[in-house]
Design an enzyme around this catalytic site. Structure first.
Site, PDB file in Angstrom:
ATOM      1  N   HIS A 271       0.848  -1.196   0.000  1.00 46.91           N
ATOM      2  CA  HIS A 271       0.000   0.000   0.000  1.00 46.91           C
ATOM      3  C   HIS A 271       0.876   1.235   0.000  1.00 46.91           C
ATOM      4  O   HIS A 271       1.942   1.232   0.626  1.00 46.91           O
ATOM      5  CB  HIS A 271      -0.910   0.018   1.242  1.00 46.91           C
ATOM      6  N   ASP A 328      -7.975  -5.335   0.057  1.00 43.14           N
ATOM      7  CA  ASP A 328      -8.477  -6.228  -0.995  1.00 43.14           C
ATOM      8  C   ASP A 328      -8.095  -7.685  -0.792  1.00 43.14           C
ATOM      9  O   ASP A 328      -8.583  -8.552  -1.505  1.00 43.14           O
ATOM     10  CB  ASP A 328      -7.943  -5.767  -2.359  1.00 43.14           C
TER      11      ASP A 328
END
Ligand code: CMC
Length: 393
Positions: A271, A328
Protein backbone atom coordinates in the site's frame (compact mmCIF):
# COMPACT_ATOMS: atom_id res chain seq x y z
CA UNK A 1 12.41 24.10 -14.25
CA UNK A 2 14.34 24.42 -10.99
CA UNK A 3 11.38 25.65 -8.95
CA UNK A 4 9.16 22.63 -9.66
CA UNK A 5 9.44 19.77 -7.21
CA UNK A 6 9.29 16.31 -8.78
CA UNK A 7 7.23 13.85 -6.75
CA UNK A 8 6.25 10.90 -8.92
CA UNK A 9 2.76 9.69 -8.07
CA UNK A 10 2.45 12.43 -5.39
CA UNK A 11 3.86 10.11 -2.72
CA UNK A 12 4.88 13.06 -0.60
CA UNK A 13 2.58 15.83 -1.76
CA UNK A 14 -0.44 16.98 0.21
CA UNK A 15 -2.88 17.99 -2.51
CA UNK A 16 -5.47 19.43 -0.15
CA UNK A 17 -6.47 20.07 3.44
CA UNK A 18 -9.23 17.74 4.55
CA UNK A 19 -11.00 16.91 7.80
CA UNK A 20 -12.79 13.79 6.61
CA UNK A 21 -10.52 10.75 7.00
CA UNK A 22 -7.28 10.22 8.92
CA UNK A 23 -4.70 7.53 8.14
CA UNK A 24 -1.47 6.81 9.98
CA UNK A 25 0.25 4.38 7.64
CA UNK A 26 3.12 3.53 9.99
CA UNK A 27 0.80 2.54 12.82
CA UNK A 28 -2.01 1.10 10.69
CA UNK A 29 -4.66 3.57 11.89
CA UNK A 30 -7.78 4.59 9.96
CA UNK A 31 -10.49 6.94 11.29
CA UNK A 32 -13.57 8.44 9.67
CA UNK A 33 -14.12 11.93 11.12
CA UNK A 34 -11.96 10.93 14.08
CA UNK A 35 -13.74 7.65 14.89
CA UNK A 36 -11.57 4.49 14.62
CA UNK A 37 -12.59 2.11 11.84
CA UNK A 38 -12.66 -0.78 14.34
CA UNK A 39 -15.38 0.95 16.40
CA UNK A 40 -17.42 1.75 13.32
CA UNK A 41 -17.07 -1.82 12.00
CA UNK A 42 -18.31 -3.13 15.33
CA UNK A 43 -21.08 -0.65 16.12
CA UNK A 44 -22.14 1.26 13.03
CA UNK A 45 -23.76 0.50 9.69
CA UNK A 46 -22.87 1.58 6.17
CA UNK A 47 -25.57 4.26 5.95
CA UNK A 48 -24.79 5.61 9.42
CA UNK A 49 -21.08 5.82 8.51
CA UNK A 50 -21.97 7.38 5.15
CA UNK A 51 -23.85 10.12 7.02
CA UNK A 52 -20.87 10.61 9.35
CA UNK A 53 -18.44 10.88 6.43
CA UNK A 54 -20.62 13.28 4.44
CA UNK A 55 -21.95 15.52 7.23
CA UNK A 56 -19.12 15.25 9.75
CA UNK A 57 -21.09 13.99 12.79
CA UNK A 58 -22.80 10.76 13.77
CA UNK A 59 -26.52 11.18 13.04
CA UNK A 60 -29.16 11.29 15.76
CA UNK A 61 -31.89 8.66 15.38
CA UNK A 62 -34.16 11.22 13.69
CA UNK A 63 -31.42 12.33 11.31
CA UNK A 64 -30.52 8.75 10.43
CA UNK A 65 -34.14 7.81 9.79
CA UNK A 66 -34.61 10.84 7.57
CA UNK A 67 -31.41 10.01 5.65
CA UNK A 68 -32.47 6.37 5.31
CA UNK A 69 -35.88 7.25 3.90
CA UNK A 70 -34.37 9.80 1.52
CA UNK A 71 -32.03 7.10 0.21
CA UNK A 72 -34.78 4.46 0.11
CA UNK A 73 -37.14 6.82 -1.74
CA UNK A 74 -34.59 7.49 -4.47
CA UNK A 75 -33.87 3.87 -5.45
CA UNK A 76 -35.80 3.69 -8.73
CA UNK A 77 -34.30 4.70 -12.03
CA UNK A 78 -36.19 6.65 -14.67
CA UNK A 79 -37.86 4.19 -17.09
CA UNK A 80 -35.82 5.63 -19.97
CA UNK A 81 -32.72 4.18 -18.37
CA UNK A 82 -33.68 0.89 -20.00
CA UNK A 83 -32.55 2.39 -23.29
CA UNK A 84 -29.17 3.27 -21.82
CA UNK A 85 -28.74 -0.32 -20.65
CA UNK A 86 -29.87 -1.69 -24.00
CA UNK A 87 -27.20 0.41 -25.69
CA UNK A 88 -24.41 -1.64 -24.14
CA UNK A 89 -23.24 -4.99 -25.49
CA UNK A 90 -24.02 -7.80 -23.04
CA UNK A 91 -20.31 -8.33 -22.39
CA UNK A 92 -19.73 -4.68 -21.45
CA UNK A 93 -17.60 -4.37 -18.35
CA UNK A 94 -19.79 -3.32 -15.38
CA UNK A 95 -17.32 -0.55 -14.46
CA UNK A 96 -17.66 0.98 -17.94
CA UNK A 97 -21.44 0.80 -17.61
CA UNK A 98 -21.35 2.30 -14.11
CA UNK A 99 -19.19 5.25 -15.05
CA UNK A 100 -21.37 6.08 -18.08
CA UNK A 101 -24.60 5.63 -16.13
CA UNK A 102 -23.56 7.93 -13.30
CA UNK A 103 -22.77 10.70 -15.73
CA UNK A 104 -26.01 9.99 -17.63
CA UNK A 105 -27.91 10.18 -14.35
CA UNK A 106 -26.90 13.81 -14.02
CA UNK A 107 -28.73 14.54 -17.30
CA UNK A 108 -32.00 13.50 -15.62
CA UNK A 109 -31.37 16.02 -12.83
CA UNK A 110 -30.05 19.10 -14.64
CA UNK A 111 -30.90 21.31 -11.67
CA UNK A 112 -28.52 19.24 -9.47
CA UNK A 113 -25.77 19.03 -12.09
CA UNK A 114 -25.64 22.63 -13.23
CA UNK A 115 -21.88 23.19 -12.76
CA UNK A 116 -22.94 26.27 -10.84
CA UNK A 117 -21.41 25.66 -7.42
CA UNK A 118 -23.98 27.59 -5.43
CA UNK A 119 -26.89 25.80 -7.07
CA UNK A 120 -25.27 22.35 -6.93
CA UNK A 121 -24.53 22.87 -3.23
CA UNK A 122 -28.08 24.02 -2.53
CA UNK A 123 -29.41 20.72 -3.90
CA UNK A 124 -26.52 18.69 -2.51
CA UNK A 125 -28.53 16.68 0.06
CA UNK A 126 -30.87 15.36 -2.61
CA UNK A 127 -28.04 14.62 -5.05
CA UNK A 128 -26.01 12.78 -2.39
CA UNK A 129 -28.91 10.54 -1.28
CA UNK A 130 -29.85 9.91 -4.88
CA UNK A 131 -26.35 8.79 -5.86
CA UNK A 132 -25.89 6.54 -2.80
CA UNK A 133 -29.22 4.93 -3.63
CA UNK A 134 -29.11 4.67 -7.40
CA UNK A 135 -25.50 3.48 -7.70
CA UNK A 136 -26.82 0.26 -6.17
CA UNK A 137 -29.76 0.02 -8.56
CA UNK A 138 -27.47 0.61 -11.55
CA UNK A 139 -25.08 -2.09 -10.32
CA UNK A 140 -27.88 -4.65 -9.89
CA UNK A 141 -29.42 -3.80 -13.25
CA UNK A 142 -26.05 -4.15 -14.96
CA UNK A 143 -25.69 -7.62 -13.49
CA UNK A 144 -29.19 -8.68 -14.55
CA UNK A 145 -28.64 -7.28 -18.03
CA UNK A 146 -25.34 -9.14 -18.45
CA UNK A 147 -27.19 -12.41 -17.84
CA UNK A 148 -30.28 -11.53 -19.87
CA UNK A 149 -32.46 -11.61 -16.74
CA UNK A 150 -35.44 -9.34 -16.05
CA UNK A 151 -34.80 -6.28 -13.88
CA UNK A 152 -36.06 -6.32 -10.31
CA UNK A 153 -37.62 -3.10 -9.06
CA UNK A 154 -36.28 -1.89 -5.72
CA UNK A 155 -38.56 -2.31 -2.70
CA UNK A 156 -39.29 0.46 -0.23
CA UNK A 157 -39.76 -1.91 2.70
CA UNK A 158 -36.20 -3.25 2.55
CA UNK A 159 -33.06 -1.84 4.07
CA UNK A 160 -30.09 -0.73 1.98
CA UNK A 161 -28.11 -3.96 1.52
CA UNK A 162 -31.15 -6.25 1.60
CA UNK A 163 -32.73 -4.21 -1.17
CA UNK A 164 -29.56 -4.47 -3.23
CA UNK A 165 -29.40 -8.25 -2.77
CA UNK A 166 -33.08 -8.50 -3.71
CA UNK A 167 -32.47 -6.49 -6.92
CA UNK A 168 -29.50 -8.72 -7.74
CA UNK A 169 -30.85 -12.15 -6.95
CA UNK A 170 -34.67 -12.33 -6.82
CA UNK A 171 -36.11 -14.42 -9.65
CA UNK A 172 -39.65 -13.94 -11.02
CA UNK A 173 -41.14 -16.86 -9.09
CA UNK A 174 -38.55 -17.17 -6.41
CA UNK A 175 -38.06 -14.42 -3.82
CA UNK A 176 -34.43 -14.19 -2.67
CA UNK A 177 -34.15 -14.86 1.02
CA UNK A 178 -31.54 -12.59 2.50
CA UNK A 179 -29.70 -14.23 5.37
CA UNK A 180 -28.61 -11.99 8.23
CA UNK A 181 -24.99 -13.13 7.91
CA UNK A 182 -24.87 -12.22 4.24
CA UNK A 183 -26.52 -8.83 4.81
CA UNK A 184 -24.15 -8.08 7.71
CA UNK A 185 -21.09 -9.09 5.70
CA UNK A 186 -22.10 -6.90 2.77
CA UNK A 187 -22.87 -3.96 5.04
CA UNK A 188 -19.44 -4.36 6.62
CA UNK A 189 -17.81 -4.53 3.19
CA UNK A 190 -19.43 -1.23 2.18
CA UNK A 191 -18.61 0.46 5.49
CA UNK A 192 -14.94 -0.50 5.29
CA UNK A 193 -14.68 0.95 1.78
CA UNK A 194 -16.56 4.16 2.51
CA UNK A 195 -13.57 6.52 2.48
CA UNK A 196 -9.78 6.42 2.41
CA UNK A 197 -8.43 9.96 2.07
CA UNK A 198 -6.54 10.91 -1.11
CA UNK A 199 -6.48 7.58 -2.94
CA UNK A 200 -6.38 7.57 -6.74
CA UNK A 201 -10.16 7.75 -7.32
CA UNK A 202 -10.93 10.27 -4.55
CA UNK A 203 -8.14 12.53 -5.77
CA UNK A 204 -9.65 12.22 -9.25
CA UNK A 205 -13.06 13.24 -7.91
CA UNK A 206 -11.46 16.26 -6.23
CA UNK A 207 -9.48 17.12 -9.34
CA UNK A 208 -12.63 17.11 -11.49
CA UNK A 209 -14.56 19.01 -8.79
CA UNK A 210 -11.81 21.62 -8.56
CA UNK A 211 -12.66 22.76 -12.07
CA UNK A 212 -16.24 23.39 -10.91
CA UNK A 213 -17.77 20.23 -12.38
CA UNK A 214 -20.93 18.84 -10.80
CA UNK A 215 -21.12 15.88 -8.40
CA UNK A 216 -22.39 13.39 -11.02
CA UNK A 217 -19.55 14.10 -13.47
CA UNK A 218 -17.02 14.00 -10.63
CA UNK A 219 -18.04 10.59 -9.25
CA UNK A 220 -18.30 9.20 -12.77
CA UNK A 221 -14.62 10.10 -13.25
CA UNK A 222 -13.90 8.48 -9.86
CA UNK A 223 -15.26 5.17 -11.18
CA UNK A 224 -12.82 5.29 -14.10
CA UNK A 225 -9.92 5.89 -11.71
CA UNK A 226 -11.05 3.08 -9.40
CA UNK A 227 -11.20 0.51 -12.20
CA UNK A 228 -7.46 -0.23 -12.53
CA UNK A 229 -5.88 -3.34 -10.95
CA UNK A 230 -3.53 -1.28 -8.77
CA UNK A 231 -6.53 0.42 -7.14
CA UNK A 232 -10.12 -0.92 -6.92
CA UNK A 233 -9.53 -3.61 -9.54
CA UNK A 234 -7.24 -5.37 -7.06
CA UNK A 235 -10.16 -7.11 -5.30
CA UNK A 236 -11.09 -9.11 -8.40
CA UNK A 237 -7.40 -9.57 -9.28
CA UNK A 238 -6.83 -11.19 -5.85
CA UNK A 239 -9.54 -13.79 -6.37
CA UNK A 240 -8.35 -14.50 -9.92
CA UNK A 241 -4.81 -14.91 -8.55
CA UNK A 242 -6.01 -17.27 -5.79
CA UNK A 243 -8.01 -19.29 -8.33
CA UNK A 244 -5.00 -19.62 -10.61
CA UNK A 245 -2.78 -20.69 -7.72
CA UNK A 246 -5.42 -23.26 -6.70
CA UNK A 247 -5.82 -24.59 -10.25
CA UNK A 248 -2.05 -24.98 -10.62
CA UNK A 249 -1.83 -27.13 -7.48
CA UNK A 250 0.50 -24.61 -5.81
CA UNK A 251 -0.10 -23.85 -2.12
CA UNK A 252 1.17 -20.33 -2.73
CA UNK A 253 4.91 -20.97 -2.24
CA UNK A 254 5.70 -20.93 -5.97
CA UNK A 255 3.73 -17.74 -6.38
CA UNK A 256 5.67 -16.04 -3.57
CA UNK A 257 8.92 -16.92 -5.40
CA UNK A 258 7.53 -15.46 -8.64
CA UNK A 259 6.53 -12.25 -6.82
CA UNK A 260 10.02 -11.95 -5.32
CA UNK A 261 11.59 -12.41 -8.74
CA UNK A 262 9.46 -9.63 -10.19
CA UNK A 263 7.49 -12.10 -12.36
CA UNK A 264 4.20 -11.53 -10.54
CA UNK A 265 2.65 -9.10 -8.10
CA UNK A 266 1.06 -10.44 -4.97
CA UNK A 267 -2.31 -8.75 -5.42
CA UNK A 268 -3.90 -7.53 -2.20
CA UNK A 269 -0.47 -6.82 -0.72
CA UNK A 270 1.33 -3.50 -0.33
CA UNK A 271 0.00 0.00 0.00
CA UNK A 272 1.21 3.51 -0.74
CA UNK A 273 0.36 4.71 2.76
CA UNK A 274 0.19 1.65 5.03
CA UNK A 275 3.62 0.37 5.95
CA UNK A 276 1.93 -1.83 8.49
CA UNK A 277 -1.18 -4.00 8.50
CA UNK A 278 -4.10 -2.29 6.76
CA UNK A 279 -6.65 -2.30 9.63
CA UNK A 280 -9.40 -3.15 7.14
CA UNK A 281 -7.55 -6.31 6.06
CA UNK A 282 -7.58 -7.55 9.65
CA UNK A 283 -11.34 -6.99 9.94
CA UNK A 284 -11.97 -8.66 6.57
CA UNK A 285 -9.79 -11.67 7.46
CA UNK A 286 -12.06 -12.35 10.43
CA UNK A 287 -15.23 -11.57 8.46
CA UNK A 288 -14.24 -14.08 5.76
CA UNK A 289 -13.95 -16.83 8.37
CA UNK A 290 -17.24 -15.79 9.98
CA UNK A 291 -19.34 -15.60 6.85
CA UNK A 292 -18.03 -18.88 5.44
CA UNK A 293 -18.73 -20.60 8.75
CA UNK A 294 -22.22 -19.09 9.03
CA UNK A 295 -23.07 -20.21 5.50
CA UNK A 296 -21.63 -23.66 6.23
CA UNK A 297 -19.21 -23.34 3.34
CA UNK A 298 -15.56 -23.97 2.83
CA UNK A 299 -13.46 -22.13 0.30
CA UNK A 300 -10.02 -23.51 -0.55
CA UNK A 301 -9.07 -19.97 -1.60
CA UNK A 302 -9.19 -18.92 2.06
CA UNK A 303 -6.54 -21.52 2.95
CA UNK A 304 -4.34 -20.37 0.08
CA UNK A 305 -4.78 -16.75 1.18
CA UNK A 306 -3.76 -17.70 4.74
CA UNK A 307 -0.72 -19.52 3.43
CA UNK A 308 0.32 -16.65 1.17
CA UNK A 309 -0.07 -14.20 4.02
CA UNK A 310 1.98 -16.26 6.46
CA UNK A 311 4.70 -16.92 3.89
CA UNK A 312 4.91 -13.27 2.82
CA UNK A 313 4.98 -11.91 6.37
CA UNK A 314 8.03 -14.12 7.11
CA UNK A 315 9.85 -13.35 3.87
CA UNK A 316 12.67 -10.76 3.72
CA UNK A 317 11.48 -9.40 0.36
CA UNK A 318 8.12 -8.40 1.83
CA UNK A 319 9.55 -7.40 5.24
CA UNK A 320 12.15 -5.05 3.74
CA UNK A 321 9.53 -3.35 1.56
CA UNK A 322 6.97 -3.27 4.37
CA UNK A 323 4.38 -5.09 2.28
CA UNK A 324 1.35 -6.20 4.31
CA UNK A 325 -2.13 -7.38 3.30
CA UNK A 326 -4.37 -4.52 2.23
CA UNK A 327 -8.17 -4.15 2.17
CA UNK A 328 -8.48 -6.23 -0.99
CA UNK A 329 -6.67 -9.33 0.24
CA UNK A 330 -9.66 -10.94 1.97
CA UNK A 331 -12.55 -8.79 0.73
CA UNK A 332 -12.94 -10.80 -2.50
CA UNK A 333 -13.40 -14.01 -0.51
CA UNK A 334 -16.20 -12.29 1.44
CA UNK A 335 -17.88 -11.07 -1.77
CA UNK A 336 -17.54 -14.50 -3.36
CA UNK A 337 -19.21 -16.11 -0.34
CA UNK A 338 -22.08 -13.61 -0.65
CA UNK A 339 -22.58 -14.71 -4.28
CA UNK A 340 -21.30 -11.60 -6.04
CA UNK A 341 -19.61 -12.53 -9.34
CA UNK A 342 -15.93 -11.60 -9.67
CA UNK A 343 -16.54 -9.12 -12.54
CA UNK A 344 -18.74 -7.11 -10.16
CA UNK A 345 -16.22 -6.83 -7.30
CA UNK A 346 -14.88 -3.42 -8.27
CA UNK A 347 -18.44 -2.15 -8.74
CA UNK A 348 -19.06 -3.19 -5.13
CA UNK A 349 -16.03 -1.14 -4.12
CA UNK A 350 -17.56 1.83 -5.99
CA UNK A 351 -20.88 1.47 -4.13
CA UNK A 352 -18.95 1.50 -0.87
CA UNK A 353 -16.71 4.43 -1.84
CA UNK A 354 -19.60 6.63 -2.99
CA UNK A 355 -19.98 8.45 0.39
CA UNK A 356 -16.25 9.24 0.43
CA UNK A 357 -16.33 10.65 -3.10
CA UNK A 358 -19.42 12.68 -2.23
CA UNK A 359 -17.90 14.06 0.99
CA UNK A 360 -14.70 15.03 -0.82
CA UNK A 361 -16.67 16.75 -3.60
CA UNK A 362 -18.65 18.66 -0.94
CA UNK A 363 -15.51 19.65 0.93
CA UNK A 364 -13.90 21.06 -2.17
CA UNK A 365 -17.07 22.78 -3.37
CA UNK A 366 -17.52 24.43 0.02
CA UNK A 367 -13.97 25.37 0.84
CA UNK A 368 -11.86 25.86 -2.27
CA UNK A 369 -11.97 27.89 -5.42
CA UNK A 370 -8.57 26.85 -6.60
CA UNK A 371 -8.43 24.64 -9.68
CA UNK A 372 -6.09 21.65 -9.26
CA UNK A 373 -3.39 22.00 -11.81
CA UNK A 374 -0.16 20.08 -11.15
CA UNK A 375 3.04 21.01 -12.98
CA UNK A 376 5.43 18.65 -14.77
CA UNK A 377 9.11 18.19 -15.43
CA UNK A 378 9.37 18.51 -19.20
CA UNK A 379 11.70 15.89 -20.70
CA UNK A 380 11.00 16.38 -24.43
CA UNK A 381 12.90 18.18 -27.19
CA UNK A 382 14.11 21.73 -26.82
CA UNK A 383 12.95 24.09 -29.58
CA UNK A 384 13.25 22.67 -33.11
CA UNK A 385 11.89 23.72 -36.49
CA UNK A 386 8.97 22.29 -38.40
CA UNK A 387 10.11 19.95 -41.22
CA UNK A 388 8.09 20.05 -44.46
CA UNK A 389 6.74 16.63 -45.56
CA UNK A 390 9.08 16.44 -48.59
CA UNK A 391 12.14 16.72 -46.33
CA UNK A 392 11.15 14.05 -43.79
CA UNK A 393 13.28 10.92 -43.96
N1 CMC B 1 3.89 -7.78 -4.76
C1 CMC B 1 5.24 -7.80 -4.95
N2 CMC B 1 6.03 -6.72 -4.85
C2 CMC B 1 5.44 -5.57 -4.53
C3 CMC B 1 4.06 -5.47 -4.31
C4 CMC B 1 3.28 -6.63 -4.43
N3 CMC B 1 1.97 -6.60 -4.23
N4 CMC B 1 3.74 -4.18 -4.01
C5 CMC B 1 4.90 -3.50 -4.05
N5 CMC B 1 5.93 -4.34 -4.36
C6 CMC B 1 7.33 -3.97 -4.44
C7 CMC B 1 7.64 -3.22 -5.73
O1 CMC B 1 8.02 -4.10 -6.77
C8 CMC B 1 8.78 -2.33 -5.29
O2 CMC B 1 9.95 -3.11 -5.22
P1 CMC B 1 11.39 -2.47 -5.61
O3 CMC B 1 11.61 -1.38 -4.59
O4 CMC B 1 12.35 -3.60 -5.52
O5 CMC B 1 11.23 -1.93 -7.01
C9 CMC B 1 8.41 -1.95 -3.86
O6 CMC B 1 7.61 -3.06 -3.38
C10 CMC B 1 7.61 -0.65 -3.74
O7 CMC B 1 6.45 -0.77 -4.56
P2 CMC B 1 5.79 0.38 -5.39
O8 CMC B 1 5.00 -0.21 -6.52
O9 CMC B 1 6.82 1.40 -5.74
O10 CMC B 1 4.83 1.00 -4.28
P3 CMC B 1 3.62 1.98 -4.52
O11 CMC B 1 3.39 2.70 -3.26
O12 CMC B 1 3.84 2.78 -5.75
O13 CMC B 1 2.39 0.99 -4.86
C11 CMC B 1 0.57 -0.45 -4.66
C12 CMC B 1 1.42 0.63 -3.97
C13 CMC B 1 -0.66 -0.72 -3.80
C14 CMC B 1 0.11 0.03 -6.03
C15 CMC B 1 1.43 -1.73 -4.79
O14 CMC B 1 1.83 -2.19 -3.52
C16 CMC B 1 0.70 -2.84 -5.55
O15 CMC B 1 0.75 -2.87 -6.78
N6 CMC B 1 0.00 -3.79 -4.84
C17 CMC B 1 -0.77 -4.81 -5.50
C18 CMC B 1 -2.10 -4.22 -5.99
C19 CMC B 1 -3.04 -3.98 -4.85
O16 CMC B 1 -3.24 -4.80 -3.98
N7 CMC B 1 -3.69 -2.80 -4.88
C20 CMC B 1 -4.69 -2.40 -3.88
C21 CMC B 1 -4.21 -1.27 -3.02
S1 CMC B 1 -5.24 -0.98 -1.57
C22 CMC B 1 -6.80 -0.55 -2.13
C23 CMC B 1 -6.87 0.49 -3.16
O17 CMC B 1 -6.16 1.50 -3.13
O18 CMC B 1 -7.71 0.35 -4.05
Amino acid sequence: TGYITFDEGYGNTGSCKSNITFIDGEKGILRYRGIPIEQLAEQSTFLCSAYLIIYGELPTETQLNAFRSKVAGAARLHENFRHHFEGFPSKAHPMAVLSSMLNSLGCYYPEMSSNNREQDLELFDDAAALLISKVRTIAAMTYRMSLGLPFNFPRKDMRYVENFLHMMFTEPYDEYEVSQEVADALDLFLLLHADHEQNCSTSTVRMVASGGANLFASVSAGVGALWGPLHGGANSAVVRMLEEIHASGDDGSRFIMAAKNGKARLMGFGHRVYKNYDPRAKIFGEAAERVLKALGREDPLLDIAHHLEQAALKDDYFIERKLYPNVDFYSGIVLKAIGIPVEMFTVMFAIGRMPGWIANWKEIAETSNKIHRPRQIYTGYTKRDYVPMADRG
